[in-house]
Scaffold this motif. Structure first.
Motif, mmCIF file in Angstrom:
data_model
loop_
_atom_site.group_PDB
_atom_site.id
_atom_site.type_symbol
_atom_site.label_atom_id
_atom_site.label_comp_id
_atom_site.label_asym_id
_atom_site.label_seq_id
_atom_site.Cartn_x
_atom_site.Cartn_y
_atom_site.Cartn_z
ATOM 1 N N ASP A 77 48.062 31.248 37.223
ATOM 2 C CA ASP A 77 46.863 31.387 38.047
ATOM 3 C C ASP A 77 46.439 30.041 38.599
ATOM 4 N N LYS A 130 46.051 28.833 42.557
ATOM 5 C CA LYS A 130 44.754 28.470 43.099
ATOM 6 C C LYS A 130 44.721 27.070 43.709
ATOM 7 N N LYS A 131 45.866 26.535 44.088
ATOM 8 C CA LYS A 131 45.894 25.242 44.763
ATOM 9 C C LYS A 131 45.102 25.341 46.056
ATOM 10 N N SER A 132 44.250 24.359 46.285
ATOM 11 C CA SER A 132 43.389 24.389 47.472
ATOM 12 C C SER A 132 44.214 24.223 48.744
ATOM 13 N N GLU A 169 37.787 29.566 50.994
ATOM 14 C CA GLU A 169 37.580 28.664 49.866
ATOM 15 C C GLU A 169 37.531 27.235 50.395
#
Length: 281
Positions: A34, A38-40, A105
């Motif tokens: 996860d 979720k790397k930006s 995000e």
């Protein structure tokens, strides 16, 4: 002989213990997956007298590392045919904000040279949408100052003396670009890399260069964690001037690459490695 505690446990209890251990390990593995997922998102903003093509290798390297990457195409650059009189500094900022708004995000903005000024203004306008701000030999003009103002302050730069304006003063070109463009922007590049830049050379719209930035420092400071990558052999924005700008902007997270102004051309592997290190923090 005294039996061990494990041997004295019922078989069902032992089975439950192994099941619990397996579940814990599996959950930890999923958590790591996860985290990777979720790397930006990363948004790359190019500088003047260049265009989105300079990020080709960097984009590929970051995508291979699992990042979602958007390369901004500033109006009036590369194959964009926006009339020069319609190209404004705000149009650059709006293009970056469009890229930001494509994600739900906070993003990481990376700006080179002129792109540094663009991400500075952008971060001050939408600070809540910025996670990190990374400058690569980027301009950081203070409020009320333009890229042109700052370029003229850098007295050791080779750029100002090599500029020529079009008759209507809407375009700034490089005198004898076959010789001066590589010398100013990528003197440490190979002959093939230099030719890559020369064949794609295009004069720069002047209106954005002379437009003062308009932002509140407090808003800018809210726009994510700031990083600066110094290019120590830079003939366009000299190392000393880069240091002055980073210090003035309060950027403590700094790194160096021994390169000219275009490390994404001459030092691609080193730059990608450094960016991935910063992105992983």
């Amino acid at each position: 002989m005294k039996k061990s505690k494990m041997n004295s446990l019922p078989l069902k209890t032992i089975s439950n213990l192994f099941l619990l251990l397996f579940t814990t390990i599996s959950n930890a593995s999923c958590s790591n997956d996860d985290a990777e997922a979720k790397k930006s998102p990363v948004i790359l903003v190019h500088g003047a007298w260049q265009a989105s093509y300079v990020w080709d290798t960097t984009e590929s390297d970051l995508k291979a590392a699992g990042y979602n990457v958007t390369v901004v195409k500033l109006p009036g650059h590369g194959d964009d045919t926006t009339p020069t009189y319609q190209v404004s500094f705000q149009s650059y900022v709006d293009e970056v904000k469009k890229a930001i708004n494509a994600y739900n995000e906070p993003v990481i903005l990376i700006g080179h040279s002129l792109g540094g000024a663009v991400i500075t203004q952008t971060a001050s306008e939408v600070p809540q949408k910025i996670k990190k701000l990374i400058y690569i030999a980027g301009f950081i003009p203070q409020n009320g100052k333009s890229v042109l103002d700052y370029s003229q302050m850098d007295t050791a730069s080779l750029l100002p003396a090599s500029l020529k304006l079009s008759e209507d003063q809407t375009l700034a070109g490089i005198v004898n670009p076959e010789v001066n463009l590589p010398k100013i922007f990528a003197q440490d590049a190979t002959d093939v890399q230099k030719q890559f830049l020369v064949t794609r050379y295009k004069a720069e719209p002047t209106i954005p260069l002379g437009t003062p930035l308009n932002y509140k420092t407090a808003d800018y400071n809210l726009g994510g964690i700031k990083y600066y990558i110094f290019t120590t052999a830079d003939n366009t924005i000299t190392y000393g001037f880069q240091q002055e700008m980073a210090k003035s902007a309060g950027i403590a997270n700094t790194y160096t690459i021994n390169s000219g102004h275009s490390p994404f051309i001459s030092k691609t592997a080193e730059l990608s490695k450094l960016l991935k290190e910063i992105l992983s923090h």
